[in-house]
Write an enzyme that holds these catalytic residues in place. Structure first.
Site, PDB file in Angstrom:
ATOM      1  N   HIS B  14       0.800  -1.166   0.051  1.00 24.91           N
ATOM      2  CA  HIS B  14       0.108  -0.071  -0.022  1.00 24.91           C
ATOM      3  C   HIS B  14       0.970   1.286   0.048  1.00 24.91           C
ATOM      4  O   HIS B  14       2.286   1.172   0.176  1.00 24.91           O
ATOM      5  CB  HIS B  14      -0.756   0.031   1.374  1.00 24.91           C
ATOM      6  CG  HIS B  14      -1.727  -1.037   1.347  1.00 24.91           C
ATOM      7  ND1 HIS B  14      -2.446  -1.770   0.404  1.00 24.91           N
ATOM      8  CD2 HIS B  14      -1.794  -1.979   2.447  1.00 24.91           C
ATOM      9  CE1 HIS B  14      -3.280  -2.710   0.927  1.00 24.91           C
ATOM     10  NE2 HIS B  14      -2.773  -3.089   2.059  1.00 24.91           N
ATOM     11  N   ALA B  15       0.201   2.315  -0.351  1.00 24.10           N
ATOM     12  CA  ALA B  15       0.952   3.800  -0.017  1.00 24.10           C
ATOM     13  C   ALA B  15       2.252   3.556  -0.385  1.00 24.10           C
ATOM     14  O   ALA B  15       2.619   3.481  -1.781  1.00 24.10           O
ATOM     15  CB  ALA B  15       0.870   3.978   1.428  1.00 24.10           C
TER      16      ALA B  15
END
Lengths: 572, 90
Positions: B14-15
């Protein structure tokens, strides 16, 4: 443009401020329609490509000058704007003959829907995508893609809602207040306002109609925006601003109602390092120390007793002679830890989480209790320990005994599941205290996932059903003489805090920045006042009505005491 | 050319790790897909596709690289996925 004098929304905190309106420039346009393109799909695609490239170029440019955390956010957004699959989706939408504006909006919308389906962790990404779509449409229409054109003086920022990327590049020193037409008390805007102590009103529908430069009073306590105030209204606002400043400058005493009834004001902490700030802001102790941080760093193995003990000692040492309530590890399928993982669950919120997970791995529970007891022995704080996700009397008995056997004197349970609220009398007979976790209690009472934007309207602790459960627990506490606390966002709402006190809650725990506002609010009402305000809220049908009824009851009480102060505000 | 690796980033893909990974894919200039074993692969140059797929720490993923020099690119990307980038971030 229609002249609006007064707008209503949900206030964050109790601040009040006066200043000129400034709109977020790029949100001004209406949503694109599916009117057919006049120039054909190929030309629309070229427009879309150009706009997306312009937006990502700007993001990269801004990333270059930003601090590291902001740079990561902005670079990720630039990549999202350049995403090859996004462009493929734009092309696909253009096939139906719509404009680039519409195709870009729908392509971003498609990915937003995917992310929203993927669940809880992506709420911020969804906000990012909406923001990027806005920027791209602004670029297509030749409008500024900047959030605001800095007017060179402080302003009241008006927006539909604000995304993290917006606020990351905003000069917050210029912002007197946020007013948004959408978003609720848990929106990014509200959370940021709370963290930074900025006055804010969210969900103020109609605020878009105010012209830039219009002078407004933003009154978060009443959830009202007054446009073009007259001299008397301005003088009243200035007097209240001065009074708030004076109150904030005075040393913080213990939390109490106007008649001296004590309502302990405690801090919610997630890491030992937050303790000093909580003390500085006047916390009388800790009402919720979450211990997940110890376990999330390494999710393959549980930390050793010694490592845990050192962290607990750090928090307890900051609160010598004061109460520190520690919550046992609250893990579950939504906060997975390999050593406690229940495996895949269809409904993690209803699965083996909290105390259920700890009972399935009792060594983790015993180690945590041993570490807490050892830290207690080394410090002067008054350690209380409570278990999350307790549903039955049997679980209450089990965990209370386990905590006591570890050598910890005060054991309690969290009230998050309606079952324990409904039989709070029997639960409190078998343990030392109860602490109501309003976020989960609301989620379970309303059957509305805390993480799901589409049911956020049901996630309101003001709902009379939630208040009635709190009343049940408060009454059981009063009858047994045992403390009943509240930890959760509800305790940080200055008016709801008064309602909770009226329902028999004896301590309120919140993020430390909310303490000052709640302290001031409590000091305005006696216990009888608080009970009357709580009665008014309980009698409502809906959450919004309960909030309104409580506000009206509170205003009647204060107006009766200070003739000519509040009363004037209500005459048009 | 395919390879199955296990994601090591503490918070999954993620991210920040997703950003770094798609940047690495784009820099390779190769056609790359990533997916769960037996699942539908997504374009590895698509940060949106990768975030939506929700690859977590400990997940097995199949990397597929097309073109010349695929083995070297596979080595680099596998190395990336089996390193904990959240940890390195402090």
């Amino acid at each position: 443009m229609i002249e609006v004098r007064e707008l209503r929304g949900v206030g964050v905190g109790t601040g009040i401020v006066v200043g000129p309106v400034l709109h977020v420039s790029r949100q001004a346009a209406a949503a694109p329609t599916d009117a057919p393109s006049a120039i054909g799909a190929e030309a629309e695609l070229a427009r879309a490509r150009g706009a997306l490239a312009a937006v990502s170029g700007q993001l990269r440019e801004r990333a270059a000058g930003a601090d590291e955390a902001t740079r990561d956010v902005l670079e990720a957004q630039a990549l999202m704007t350049d995403d090859p699959e996004l462009l493929a989706a734009v092309e696909r939408h253009l096939e139906s003959g719509v404009t680039a504006e519409k195709a870009v909006t729908d392509a971003f919308g498609e990915f937003s829907a995917l992310l929203a389906d993927a669940g809880e962790y992506f709420a911020e990404r969804v906000a990012d995508l909406r923001d990027l779509a806005d920027r791209a449409v602004a670029a297509l229409q030749g409008r500024s893609t900047e959030l605001v054109a800095d007017p060179g003086h402080p302003y009241v920022l008006v927006a539909r809602d604000l995304a993290p990327a917006d606020t990351a590049v905003l000069d917050l020193d210029r912002v007197l207040a946020f007013v948004t037409s959408e978003g609720g008390p848990t929106s990014h805007t509200a959370i940021l306002a709370r963290q930074r102590g900025i006055v804010a009103i969210v969900g103020a529908a109609g605020v878009e109609s105010l012209r830039d430069g219009t002078q407004v009073i933003v009154d978060a306590e009443r959830g009202r925006v007054f446009a073009d105030p007259d001299a008397a209204e301005l003088a009243d606002a200035e007097a209240r601003i001065a009074a708030r400043e004076a109150a904030a400058a005075a040393p913080a005493g213990p939390g109490a109602l106007a008649d001296g009834t004590a309502v302990k004001l405690l801090a919610n902490l997630g890491k030992p390092g937050e303790a000093a700030e909580a003390v500085r802001l006047g916390a009388e102790g800790v009402g919720l120390f979450r211990t997940e941080f110890l376990f999330l760093d390494d999710d393959a193995t549980a930390p050793t007793v010694e490592a845990q003990q050192a962290s607990y000692r750090e928090v307890l040492a900051a609160f010598a002679g004061k109460r520190v309530v520690v919550r046992l590890l609250d893990a579950g399928a939504d906060k997975p830890l390999a050593f406690l993982s229940p495996g895949e669950e269809e409904n993690p919120a209803l699965g083996r989480r909290g105390l259920r997970a700890l009972r399935a791995s009792e060594s983790v529970l015993r180690d945590q209790l041993a570490a807490l007891a050892a830290a207690q022995a080394e410090t002067e704080a008054e350690l209380w320990v409570m278990a999350p996700m307790v549903a039955t009397v049997e679980e209450t008995v089990f965990v209370t005994r386990a905590i006591h056997e570890a050598g910890i004197r005060t054991a309690g349970v969290m009230v998050e599941i309606p079952s324990v609220a409904l039989i709070a009398d029997r639960v409190l007979a078998r343990t030392d205290f109860a602490s109501i976790g309003t976020n989960d209690l609301t989620q379970y009472t309303m059957a509305a996932d805390r993480q799901l934007g589409s049911v956020a309207a049901l996630q309101d602790p003001w709902h009379p059903a939630v208040l009635r459960l709190v009343e049940e627990v408060g009454a059981a506490g009063a009858a047994s003489g045992k403390p009943v606390g509240v930890c959760g966002e509800a305790a940080a709402d200055p008016l709801l805090a008064v309602v909770l006190a009226g329902l028999g809650v004896t301590s309120l725990s919140m993020s430390p920045t909310a303490l000052a506002d709640v302290r001031v609010s409590l000091a305005r009402y006696t216990l009888d006042d608080a009970r009357a305000i709580a009665e008014a809220a309980l009698a409502a049908d809906e959450a919004a009505d309960a909030r309104e009824a409580a506000r009206a009851a509170a205003d009647t009480i204060t107006a009766g005491r200070q003739p000519g102060d509040r009363a004037r505000r209500h005459t048009p | 050319m395919e390879r199955t690796v296990t994601i090591a980033s503490g918070h999954g893909l993620h991210a920040r790790p997703a950003k770094l990974f798609t940047q690495a894919v784009a820099a390779s200039g190769h056609q790359v897909t990533i997916g769960r074993p037996g699942g539908k692969p997504v374009n590895a140059a698509s940060i949106l596709g990768i975030i939506a797929a929700g690859f977590e720490n400990g997940d097995e993923v199949v990397l597929d690289v097309q073109g010349d020099d695929a083995e070297r690119v596979l080595d680099e990307l596998s190395e990336f996925l089996t390193t904990d980038h959240d940890e390195a971030d402090g």
